[in-house]
Design an enzyme around this catalytic site. Sequence first.
Site, PDB file in Angstrom:
ATOM      1  N   HIS A 264      84.405  57.473-105.800  1.00 28.06           N
ATOM      2  CA  HIS A 264      83.574  56.584-104.724  1.00 28.06           C
ATOM      3  C   HIS A 264      81.915  57.046-104.720  1.00 28.06           C
ATOM      4  CE1 HIS A 264      83.463  54.464-100.856  1.00 28.06           C
ATOM      5  NE2 HIS A 264      82.296  55.237-100.768  1.00 28.06           N
ATOM      6  N   GLU A 265      81.742  58.411-104.471  1.00 33.58           N
ATOM      7  CA  GLU A 265      80.366  58.829-104.342  1.00 33.58           C
ATOM      8  C   GLU A 265      79.723  58.505-105.563  1.00 33.58           C
ATOM      9  OE1 GLU A 265      78.993  59.085-101.611  1.00 33.58           O
ATOM     10  OE2 GLU A 265      81.088  59.081-100.336  1.00 33.58           O
ATOM     11  N   HIS A 268      78.441  54.954-105.937  1.00 33.56           N
ATOM     12  CA  HIS A 268      77.092  54.900-105.280  1.00 33.56           C
ATOM     13  C   HIS A 268      76.116  55.637-106.180  1.00 33.56           C
ATOM     14  CE1 HIS A 268      78.315  53.381-101.565  1.00 33.56           C
ATOM     15  NE2 HIS A 268      79.237  54.517-101.232  1.00 33.56           N
ATOM     16  N   GLU A 294      78.249  49.565-101.313  1.00 34.75           N
ATOM     17  CA  GLU A 294      79.523  50.012-101.098  1.00 34.75           C
ATOM     18  C   GLU A 294      80.609  49.193-102.343  1.00 34.75           C
ATOM     19  OE1 GLU A 294      80.162  52.109 -99.087  1.00 34.75           O
ATOM     20  OE2 GLU A 294      82.313  51.968 -99.157  1.00 34.75           O
TER      21      GLU A 294
HETATM   22 ZN    ZN Z   1      80.546  54.508 -99.409  1.00 36.16          ZN
END
Ligand code: ZN
Length: 499
Positions: A264-265, A268, A294
């Site tokens: 997830h990160e 980003h 996101e």
């Molecule tokens: Zn996030």
Amino acid sequence: MDSETYGTFIQHVKEINTLRSIQALLEWDQETYMPQRAAEDRGNQLAAVAGVLHEKLTRDELGDLLTKLEQEADAENYVAATNVREVRREHDRAVKVPTELVKRIAKATALARDAWVPARKDADFPRFAPHLEILLELKREMADRIGWDSEPYDALMDEFEPGARAAVVQEVFDKVKAELVPLVAAIKDAPRQPNTSILERACPPDKQGAFNRRIAEAMGFDFEAGRIDVSVHPFCSGHSPKDVRFTTRYDEHYIPMSLFGVMHETGHALYEQGFDAEHTGTPMAINTSLGIHESQSRLWENQVGRSRLFWEHFYPALQAEFPSLADVPLDAWHFAINTVRPSLIRVEADEVTYGLHIMLRFDLERQMIAGKLPVPDVPQAWNAGMQQLLAITPPDDAQGCLQDIHWCMGIFGYFPTYALGNLYAAQFFAAARRAMPELDRQIARGGLRPLREWLRENIHQHGKRYRAHELVKVATGEELAHTPFIDYLNGKFRPLYGL
Ligand code: ZN
């Protein structure tokens, strides 16, 4: 356009963003390595930077430069047009909200937080209610100062998702809701259910860290322009494409926490590393919106990371690293990491139910800001919404309307960006697969770089050139729609659960 005026303007903008990067670095350190006793010093440092930042952003000189550049606007030059438009937006927002109001909000949020912590602990909503009342009033005042067309909520949401309108978001959310509610209900009673206990098998944190780095590297994260550290609440902090830092946390008996947290990160982080370095420090190298940000994390975490294709390549490596998973077949692992279960707490929700948690908050926030939902009625409205959407009712307000920190921080209009992120992610991923017929096969062989390249070219490099709804159209050829997300969920979860 007068190049000297533009040069002065860009210098000013870069100074503002340098201050922001200092702010981000101080905050990153605060969450990772800062010794406990430095808290007060750090507070002073952050306040000092924030003061200079506000002064620079609201300075008349900047307003004059903007006016001059707007008069000389050259439509051909999209870089300059983007930078002028976005800095104008920020300058206006900062000027319109008087320092005195900012201070009142800061004071009210500090008091609200002091009340929210024990209120949540004791599930005592009435203790928090008067603070929520005050914060809503202050945020309404702020919205009025900024200005709005159809409803004050738009002015608040605009901070996080520039250009978004609540009525339009509501329309898309309603369509998603109509599909999600029956899907969640069907999954709950489905004939097949995953064995989630395999996710609790022991996996030493140091080995998790090493494995995560391999995945981040395969995704294309540049370790010479970024780093991974540990913090209580994982986050990603971009200072420039050359310095992007994110964090994770480990649970020896729950490997998905750091594994999917890191994917997830990294999503980003790839966005931040993918901006055009030539434009560093200007809106052309800053994210479009939080929803688009996101979308990048969700795309990698869910569309890629929870797909069977991805694990065709990476599962043998995972098993080699963690012998506790040696006897778990790929299909059992894949099913377990796609567990769907209606639950009370948003941050623990899976990718199917998550959107429903958000839509409930969006609905309540909109009504609260509009003055249509009196604060004392919030718990009841919350519980009714949970029952309607997820068919569960919180036993108390700690597991209901008091669970999130956002409202006590005066943050309204932020939640919808999470659900928008899921919708954008599905639409982007569908477009990438259409554009690259070989993408599935590449992913199944562990080849993730082509996807990163597609994202870089179609999304990252644009920075703030487009508003989110325009970017969706530019990157996918279509307006934002609920169908790619719903098709993706049906395509994955119905076969898994034997529906
Ligand atoms: Zn996030």
